[in-house]
Design a protein around this motif. Structure first.
Motif, PDB file in Angstrom:
ATOM      1  N   VAL A   1      50.651   7.661  55.849  1.00  0.00           N
ATOM      2  CA  VAL A   1      50.836   6.576  55.006  1.00  0.00           C
ATOM      3  C   VAL A   1      52.266   6.767  54.151  1.00  0.00           C
ATOM      4  O   VAL A   1      52.572   7.625  53.678  1.00  0.00           O
ATOM      5  CB  VAL A   1      49.742   6.221  53.897  1.00  0.00           C
ATOM      6  N   MET A   2      52.763   5.599  53.706  1.00  0.00           N
ATOM      7  CA  MET A   2      54.138   5.580  53.019  1.00  0.00           C
ATOM      8  C   MET A   2      53.688   5.366  51.373  1.00  0.00           C
ATOM      9  O   MET A   2      52.916   4.318  51.208  1.00  0.00           O
ATOM     10  CB  MET A   2      55.123   4.572  53.414  1.00  0.00           C
ATOM     11  N   ARG A   3      53.929   6.352  50.620  1.00  0.00           N
ATOM     12  CA  ARG A   3      53.777   6.073  49.139  1.00  0.00           C
ATOM     13  C   ARG A   3      54.452   5.086  48.601  1.00  0.00           C
ATOM     14  O   ARG A   3      55.614   4.823  48.782  1.00  0.00           O
ATOM     15  CB  ARG A   3      54.156   7.410  48.503  1.00  0.00           C
ATOM     16  N   GLN A   4      53.676   4.304  47.480  1.00  0.00           N
ATOM     17  CA  GLN A   4      54.215   3.228  46.941  1.00  0.00           C
ATOM     18  C   GLN A   4      54.661   3.324  45.444  1.00  0.00           C
ATOM     19  O   GLN A   4      55.030   2.522  44.953  1.00  0.00           O
ATOM     20  CB  GLN A   4      53.269   2.001  47.165  1.00  0.00           C
ATOM     21  N   GLY A   5      54.250   4.520  44.922  1.00  0.00           N
ATOM     22  CA  GLY A   5      54.585   4.990  43.550  1.00  0.00           C
ATOM     23  C   GLY A   5      55.314   6.158  43.388  1.00  0.00           C
ATOM     24  O   GLY A   5      55.114   7.151  44.382  1.00  0.00           O
ATOM     25  N   ASP A   6      55.703   6.441  42.489  1.00  0.00           N
ATOM     26  CA  ASP A   6      56.110   7.870  42.008  1.00  0.00           C
ATOM     27  C   ASP A   6      55.171   8.877  41.964  1.00  0.00           C
ATOM     28  O   ASP A   6      54.070   8.531  41.424  1.00  0.00           O
ATOM     29  CB  ASP A   6      57.300   7.924  40.744  1.00  0.00           C
ATOM     30  N   PRO A   7      55.444  10.223  42.309  1.00  0.00           N
ATOM     31  CA  PRO A   7      56.614  10.501  42.709  1.00  0.00           C
ATOM     32  C   PRO A   7      56.523  10.441  44.377  1.00  0.00           C
ATOM     33  O   PRO A   7      55.678   9.939  44.958  1.00  0.00           O
ATOM     34  CB  PRO A   7      56.460  12.203  42.579  1.00  0.00           C
ATOM     35  N   PHE A   8      57.902  10.488  44.813  1.00  0.00           N
ATOM     36  CA  PHE A   8      58.088  10.381  46.314  1.00  0.00           C
ATOM     37  C   PHE A   8      57.958   8.883  46.626  1.00  0.00           C
ATOM     38  O   PHE A   8      57.249   8.926  47.803  1.00  0.00           O
ATOM     39  CB  PHE A   8      57.269  11.275  46.925  1.00  0.00           C
ATOM     40  N   SER A   9      58.220   7.978  45.890  1.00  0.00           N
ATOM     41  CA  SER A   9      58.159   6.704  46.392  1.00  0.00           C
ATOM     42  C   SER A   9      58.857   6.429  47.698  1.00  0.00           C
ATOM     43  O   SER A   9      60.016   6.709  47.683  1.00  0.00           O
ATOM     44  CB  SER A   9      58.431   5.729  45.216  1.00  0.00           C
ATOM     45  N   GLY A  10      58.300   5.640  48.738  1.00  0.00           N
ATOM     46  CA  GLY A  10      58.928   5.267  49.955  1.00  0.00           C
ATOM     47  C   GLY A  10      58.882   6.338  50.790  1.00  0.00           C
ATOM     48  O   GLY A  10      59.473   6.301  52.026  1.00  0.00           O
ATOM     49  N   GLN A  11      58.014   7.616  50.763  1.00  0.00           N
ATOM     50  CA  GLN A  11      58.200   8.681  51.457  1.00  0.00           C
ATOM     51  C   GLN A  11      56.873   8.875  52.185  1.00  0.00           C
ATOM     52  O   GLN A  11      55.814   8.484  51.694  1.00  0.00           O
ATOM     53  CB  GLN A  11      58.497   9.977  50.613  1.00  0.00           C
ATOM     54  N   TRP A  12      56.690   9.454  53.450  1.00  0.00           N
ATOM     55  CA  TRP A  12      55.767   9.319  53.921  1.00  0.00           C
ATOM     56  C   TRP A  12      54.680  10.588  53.587  1.00  0.00           C
ATOM     57  O   TRP A  12      55.291  11.620  52.979  1.00  0.00           O
ATOM     58  CB  TRP A  12      55.923   9.683  55.644  1.00  0.00           C
ATOM     59  N   SER A  13      53.253  10.573  53.720  1.00  0.00           N
ATOM     60  CA  SER A  13      52.490  11.427  53.206  1.00  0.00           C
ATOM     61  C   SER A  13      51.218  11.390  53.986  1.00  0.00           C
ATOM     62  O   SER A  13      50.870  10.502  54.793  1.00  0.00           O
ATOM     63  CB  SER A  13      52.343  11.237  51.852  1.00  0.00           C
ATOM     64  N   LEU A  14      50.367  12.451  53.730  1.00  0.00           N
ATOM     65  CA  LEU A  14      48.933  12.381  54.299  1.00  0.00           C
ATOM     66  C   LEU A  14      48.150  11.522  53.338  1.00  0.00           C
ATOM     67  O   LEU A  14      48.457  11.258  52.097  1.00  0.00           O
ATOM     68  CB  LEU A  14      48.477  13.715  54.131  1.00  0.00           C
ATOM     69  N   PRO A  15      47.102  10.742  53.852  1.00  0.00           N
ATOM     70  CA  PRO A  15      46.467   9.851  52.921  1.00  0.00           C
ATOM     71  C   PRO A  15      45.503  10.730  51.912  1.00  0.00           C
ATOM     72  O   PRO A  15      44.886  11.792  52.166  1.00  0.00           O
ATOM     73  CB  PRO A  15      45.194   9.189  53.856  1.00  0.00           C
ATOM     74  N   GLY A  16      45.834  10.227  50.826  1.00  0.00           N
ATOM     75  CA  GLY A  16      45.139  11.019  49.570  1.00  0.00           C
ATOM     76  C   GLY A  16      44.728  10.255  48.497  1.00  0.00           C
ATOM     77  O   GLY A  16      44.990   9.121  48.347  1.00  0.00           O
ATOM     78  N   THR A  17      43.924  11.033  47.419  1.00  0.00           N
ATOM     79  CA  THR A  17      43.613  10.182  46.264  1.00  0.00           C
ATOM     80  C   THR A  17      43.062  11.352  45.234  1.00  0.00           C
ATOM     81  O   THR A  17      42.875  12.231  45.698  1.00  0.00           O
ATOM     82  CB  THR A  17      42.355   9.374  46.579  1.00  0.00           C
ATOM     83  N   LEU A  18      42.940  10.595  44.050  1.00  0.00           N
ATOM     84  CA  LEU A  18      42.666  11.750  43.144  1.00  0.00           C
ATOM     85  C   LEU A  18      41.175  11.244  42.918  1.00  0.00           C
ATOM     86  O   LEU A  18      40.633  10.238  43.160  1.00  0.00           O
ATOM     87  CB  LEU A  18      43.141  11.318  41.553  1.00  0.00           C
TER      88      LEU A  18
END
Length: 238
Positions: A34-51
């Motif tokens: 998924v592409m991150r929509q907020g900082d940090p790493f906004s606009g960068q791909w990542s694994l799906p995650g959550t707090l």
């Protein structure tokens, strides 16, 4: 030498899911990004995650992320590893009273033909072949590599493959899944077929299917009761 601080770390706990699928039509292993929509790493791909939320278990958080990103009927899910290096998240404060971000990762395997991606509220979500994964946020490359090794290991000694195969399948279907993950050199088809049938946890349905030229292939079903007698033996499958 400066003595180490005795202050206890203040942790926030997150869950990151390494969600794999196998596209057997193209013989490739896929991972969901998924592409991150907020900082940090906004606009960068990542694994799906959550707090993790207040009162929520780790496993519940992992399933919540799955339900928010993908629709599925069959899935295999297990806890993978905890990543908690002191510099893995740029939001961490450099002082000893700052928040540390801990990631409890989960490894999942879903059936590619049935999985449907959910794009609601997400600007980017996609299956990526492992050989084409872009640069990932945080330490998610490390988590992905750890998850892929777990997938390979699980195929060697557990029935994880049958969690994502159809209820009935040919030995060719099963062999194709294994070669997609482990590579074509892990075993030749004849030896693979002979070993599996000898172990006795596949039940012949008596039904045959034709797929193109060649002889019709028998459909098999996984017998969990028969496999239970073998589950503690290493290298069951290959």
């Amino acid at each position: 030498m400066t003595p180490k601080s005795t202050n206890l770390a203040n942790f926030k706990v997150g869950v990151d899911n390494v969600i794999f699928s196998v596209d057997m039509a193209q013989n490739r292993v896929l991972v969901l990004l998924v592409m991150r929509q907020g900082d940090p790493f906004s606009g960068q791909w990542s694994l799906p995650g959550t707090l993790v939320r207040q009162g929520e278990s780790l496993e519940a958080a992992a399933y919540r992320i799955l339900a928010e990103k993908i629709r599925f009927k069959n899935i295999y899910l297990e806890q993978l590893y905890t990543f908690g290096g002191p510099d893995r998240d740029p939001r961490e404060s450099p002082d000893c009273f700052g928040v540390r971000y801990l990631s409890v990762s989960y490894f999942a395997l879903v059936r590619f033909e049935e999985a449907q991606l959910i794009a609601d509220g997400v600007t980017g979500i996609a299956w990526y072949p492992l050989e084409r994964v872009p640069e990932l946020a945080f330490d998610h490359h490390q988590i992905l590599e750890y998850g892929y090794q777990r997938l390979r290991n699980k195929l060697e000694y557990s029935p994880v493959a049958f969690d994502v195969l159809p209820e009935t399948f040919t030995l060719g279907d099963l062999y194709q899944l294994y070669t997609s993950v482990l590579g074509e050199n892990f075993s030749d088809y004849s030896n693979f077929r002979t070993r599996l049938l000898k172990l006795g946890f596949l039940s012949d349905t008596g039904v045959k299917v034709s797929r193109g030229a060649g002889r019709p292939a028998s459909l098999y079903r996984f017998n969990s009761e028969s496999f239970a007698l073998l589950k503690d033996k290493p290298m069951v499958f290959i």
